[in-house]
Design a protein around this motif. Sequence first.
Motif, PDB file in Angstrom:
ATOM      1  N   GLN A   1       0.827  -1.200   0.000  1.00  0.00           N
ATOM      2  CA  GLN A   1       0.000   0.000   0.000  1.00  0.00           C
ATOM      3  C   GLN A   1       0.871   1.264   0.000  1.00  0.00           C
ATOM      4  OE1 GLN A   1      -2.566  -0.048   3.444  1.00  0.00           O
ATOM      5  NE2 GLN A   1      -0.985   0.774   4.796  1.00  0.00           N
ATOM      6  N   ASP A   2       2.037   1.195   0.610  1.00  0.00           N
ATOM      7  CA  ASP A   2       2.925   2.360   0.605  1.00  0.00           C
ATOM      8  C   ASP A   2       3.444   2.645  -0.804  1.00  0.00           C
ATOM      9  OD1 ASP A   2       2.510   2.488   3.290  1.00  0.00           O
ATOM     10  OD2 ASP A   2       4.605   2.184   3.876  1.00  0.00           O
ATOM     11  N   GLU A   3       3.754   1.593  -1.546  1.00  0.00           N
ATOM     12  CA  GLU A   3       4.222   1.783  -2.931  1.00  0.00           C
ATOM     13  C   GLU A   3       3.111   2.381  -3.791  1.00  0.00           C
ATOM     14  OE1 GLU A   3       7.574  -1.726  -3.482  1.00  0.00           O
ATOM     15  OE2 GLU A   3       5.447  -2.261  -3.575  1.00  0.00           O
ATOM     16  N   LEU A   4       1.893   1.883  -3.622  1.00  0.00           N
ATOM     17  CA  LEU A   4       0.768   2.432  -4.371  1.00  0.00           C
ATOM     18  C   LEU A   4       0.484   3.870  -3.965  1.00  0.00           C
ATOM     19  CD1 LEU A   4      -1.480  -0.737  -4.328  1.00  0.00           C
ATOM     20  CD2 LEU A   4      -0.750   0.450  -6.396  1.00  0.00           C
ATOM     21  N   ALA A   5       0.605   4.161  -2.683  1.00  0.00           N
ATOM     22  CA  ALA A   5       0.397   5.532  -2.215  1.00  0.00           C
ATOM     23  C   ALA A   5       1.431   6.470  -2.828  1.00  0.00           C
ATOM     24  CB  ALA A   5       0.469   5.586  -0.691  1.00  0.00           C
ATOM     25  N   GLY A   6       2.663   6.000  -2.970  1.00  0.00           N
ATOM     26  CA  GLY A   6       3.691   6.812  -3.602  1.00  0.00           C
ATOM     27  C   GLY A   6       3.362   7.104  -5.058  1.00  0.00           C
ATOM     28  N   ILE A   7       2.828   6.117  -5.749  1.00  0.00           N
ATOM     29  CA  ILE A   7       2.417   6.316  -7.144  1.00  0.00           C
ATOM     30  C   ILE A   7       1.262   7.321  -7.206  1.00  0.00           C
ATOM     31  CG2 ILE A   7       1.341   5.176  -9.129  1.00  0.00           C
ATOM     32  CD1 ILE A   7       2.914   2.649  -8.342  1.00  0.00           C
ATOM     33  N   LEU A   8       0.315   7.205  -6.269  1.00  0.00           N
ATOM     34  CA  LEU A   8      -0.812   8.128  -6.220  1.00  0.00           C
ATOM     35  C   LEU A   8      -0.340   9.561  -5.973  1.00  0.00           C
ATOM     36  CD1 LEU A   8      -3.878   8.594  -6.207  1.00  0.00           C
ATOM     37  CD2 LEU A   8      -3.887   7.996  -3.773  1.00  0.00           C
ATOM     38  N   PHE A   9       0.639   9.721  -5.111  1.00  0.00           N
ATOM     39  CA  PHE A   9       1.212  11.039  -4.825  1.00  0.00           C
ATOM     40  C   PHE A   9       1.644  11.731  -6.120  1.00  0.00           C
ATOM     41  CE2 PHE A   9       5.116  13.525  -4.098  1.00  0.00           C
ATOM     42  CZ  PHE A   9       4.680  14.458  -3.162  1.00  0.00           C
ATOM     43  N   HIS A  10       2.363  11.011  -6.955  1.00  0.00           N
ATOM     44  CA  HIS A  10       2.869  11.602  -8.195  1.00  0.00           C
ATOM     45  C   HIS A  10       1.746  11.794  -9.217  1.00  0.00           C
ATOM     46  CE1 HIS A  10       7.069  11.616  -7.043  1.00  0.00           C
ATOM     47  NE2 HIS A  10       6.907  10.402  -6.532  1.00  0.00           N
ATOM     48  N   SER A  11       0.773  10.883  -9.243  1.00  0.00           N
ATOM     49  CA  SER A  11      -0.364  11.057 -10.160  1.00  0.00           C
ATOM     50  C   SER A  11      -1.108  12.349  -9.861  1.00  0.00           C
ATOM     51  CB  SER A  11      -1.322   9.869 -10.039  1.00  0.00           C
ATOM     52  OG  SER A  11      -0.768   8.684 -10.556  1.00  0.00           O
ATOM     53  N   LEU A  12      -1.362  12.583  -8.598  1.00  0.00           N
ATOM     54  CA  LEU A  12      -2.093  13.788  -8.206  1.00  0.00           C
ATOM     55  C   LEU A  12      -1.310  15.049  -8.549  1.00  0.00           C
ATOM     56  CD1 LEU A  12      -3.392  12.482  -4.784  1.00  0.00           C
ATOM     57  CD2 LEU A  12      -4.852  13.258  -6.658  1.00  0.00           C
ATOM     58  N   ARG A  13      -0.033  15.051  -8.276  1.00  0.00           N
ATOM     59  CA  ARG A  13       0.756  16.261  -8.480  1.00  0.00           C
ATOM     60  C   ARG A  13       1.108  16.506  -9.945  1.00  0.00           C
ATOM     61  NH1 ARG A  13       0.097  15.270  -3.703  1.00  0.00           N
ATOM     62  NH2 ARG A  13       0.483  16.800  -2.038  1.00  0.00           N
ATOM     63  N   ASN A  14       1.243  15.451 -10.716  1.00  0.00           N
ATOM     64  CA  ASN A  14       1.642  15.620 -12.115  1.00  0.00           C
ATOM     65  C   ASN A  14       0.463  15.724 -13.081  1.00  0.00           C
ATOM     66  OD1 ASN A  14       4.319  15.423 -11.275  1.00  0.00           O
ATOM     67  ND2 ASN A  14       4.416  13.206 -11.649  1.00  0.00           N
ATOM     68  N   LYS A  15      -0.707  15.215 -12.668  1.00  0.00           N
ATOM     69  CA  LYS A  15      -1.828  15.179 -13.600  1.00  0.00           C
ATOM     70  C   LYS A  15      -3.033  16.016 -13.137  1.00  0.00           C
ATOM     71  CE  LYS A  15      -0.039  12.222 -16.522  1.00  0.00           C
ATOM     72  NZ  LYS A  15      -0.586  10.853 -16.659  1.00  0.00           N
ATOM     73  N   VAL A  16      -3.240  16.117 -11.831  1.00  0.00           N
ATOM     74  CA  VAL A  16      -4.452  16.756 -11.317  1.00  0.00           C
ATOM     75  C   VAL A  16      -4.180  18.159 -10.771  1.00  0.00           C
ATOM     76  CG1 VAL A  16      -6.337  16.572  -9.651  1.00  0.00           C
ATOM     77  CG2 VAL A  16      -5.509  14.523 -10.811  1.00  0.00           C
ATOM     78  N   MET A  17      -3.201  18.278  -9.908  1.00  0.00           N
ATOM     79  CA  MET A  17      -2.943  19.577  -9.279  1.00  0.00           C
ATOM     80  C   MET A  17      -2.428  20.630 -10.259  1.00  0.00           C
ATOM     81  SD  MET A  17      -1.353  18.340  -5.609  1.00  0.00           S
ATOM     82  CE  MET A  17      -1.105  20.012  -4.999  1.00  0.00           C
ATOM     83  N   VAL A  18      -1.975  20.205 -11.432  1.00  0.00           N
ATOM     84  CA  VAL A  18      -1.497  21.154 -12.446  1.00  0.00           C
ATOM     85  C   VAL A  18      -2.649  21.784 -13.223  1.00  0.00           C
ATOM     86  CG1 VAL A  18       0.728  20.028 -12.714  1.00  0.00           C
ATOM     87  CG2 VAL A  18      -1.198  19.269 -14.115  1.00  0.00           C
ATOM     88  N   LEU A  19      -3.868  21.276 -13.033  1.00  0.00           N
ATOM     89  CA  LEU A  19      -5.030  21.857 -13.705  1.00  0.00           C
ATOM     90  C   LEU A  19      -5.359  23.224 -13.106  1.00  0.00           C
ATOM     91  CD1 LEU A  19      -7.283  18.656 -13.862  1.00  0.00           C
ATOM     92  CD2 LEU A  19      -5.921  19.624 -15.727  1.00  0.00           C
ATOM     93  N   ALA A  20      -6.047  24.043 -13.870  1.00  0.00           N
ATOM     94  CA  ALA A  20      -6.404  25.388 -13.410  1.00  0.00           C
ATOM     95  C   ALA A  20      -7.307  25.316 -12.190  1.00  0.00           C
ATOM     96  CB  ALA A  20      -7.097  26.154 -14.533  1.00  0.00           C
TER      97      ALA A  20
END
Length: 471
Positions: A154-173
């Motif tokens: 779960q920690d490895e998946l959480a790390g992947i989720l961290f980058h997904s959110l910051r690279n794909k979602v938080m960059v949106l307007a």
Amino acid sequence: MNIEQIYTGCLAQGAYYITSNGEAAIIDPLRETSPYITRLKNDNVKLKYIFETHFHADFVSGHLDLSKQTGASIVYGPNANPDFEIISAKDEQIFEVGNIKIKVLHTPGHTMESTCYLLIDENGKDHAVFSGDTLFIGDVGRPDLAQKAASMTQDELAGILFHSLRNKVMVLADDVIVYPAHGAGSACGKNMSKETVSTIGEQKEKNYALRANMTEAEFISEVTDGLLPPPAYFGMNVAMNKKGIPSFENVLNNGMKEINANEFEAIVEDSGALILDTRNSGDFAKGFVPQSINIGINGDFAPWVGALIADVNQPIALITEIGKEEETVTRLSRVGFDNILGHLKGGFDAWKAAGFDVDTVNRISAEQFEKEVKIGESKIIDVRKEGEYEAEHVEDAFSKPLAYINNWVKDINPNEHFFLHCAGGYRSMIAASILQARGYRNFSEIDGGFNAIAKTTELPRTDFICQSKVL
């Protein structure tokens, strides 16, 4: 362009219906397709795509039936490999629906195929993101559900989720609208808001998991802290969504079969069916078919069925209020309980009129509880969630959450009387029915639960603490 959120409170689930210039798309549809078909006909539009954000664990999707009925293509993001034909979209692939575009944003972490869909309006502006279980209002998707399938911790998946959110979602307007797949009450997250719509800007400001300058280590620690075990049916629902399922119409037709009182007991015995009584707790307490389990339809019905009945293939014989048969079958099918043999014709009254044995639950009022209980001597079992208990409870009461009854029931002393309550009586009656079905009758269940107990004047209780501080 029109966007409609179709929110189902029982599952805390949001599906989305989108139309533009004669074409439509549906995101994360529920099992029953008739509401969508009706909308399509009324709007005189053609369904072009059915977008799935991931393989859902908490409900069974209607993608297959909907695709067969409309000819629409089913779209998943990268890494999806179901046993039926789909469009396996590439990251950043564009799909056109009328005058709008829907862009694929692959956001693994909750599951490895998890995908958000970005809606780009007629003017080419990013308008809304359908975030699935990647981003909720106030929370993010739990990263422990896909461990086995992904062969990761779960920690490895959480790390992947961290980058997904910051690279794909938080960059949106900041003004991009967020439409999640779930809200408060879903077991797919732990801290979801009651709100079902937000914006990227609001979430960057208020969502703990999108905190500015948050490190990956902090994210992993906070997102994985306090995760409760997932309900037992989650894995089975994932398998159903991957492999395909019977038509909803077939399930409904079976569930709507009438079984008369004279045949009911024999059918239950021959099939090993569980008798599920979906009437309200007050009516159930006054009389029910022996060995019945009570999970009331007027509550969080489907999630509790999924949490407490371990096997979605379990045969079920229904007892409902007259006129509630179709709703009950529909709501069971949403969480994959398709093996419904039928329902008792005429309901419980028909059983009683036929002269068969009837059981009851010893339900007492909060006032009677106040008179009978002896704090420090009497045993009190509180079946609310841990957070509710920690916020405030009757002094010396034991915390035994309903979700874990299959674990703690074996510790009950059948020769020792105890009092049983929840918040309002819904969950404690579920517990009472399970206990009696297993031979325990040494208890008094409290009508109105802690809400009624709190209005009494003599019973000592712990000091109230806001639940947001203990969850």
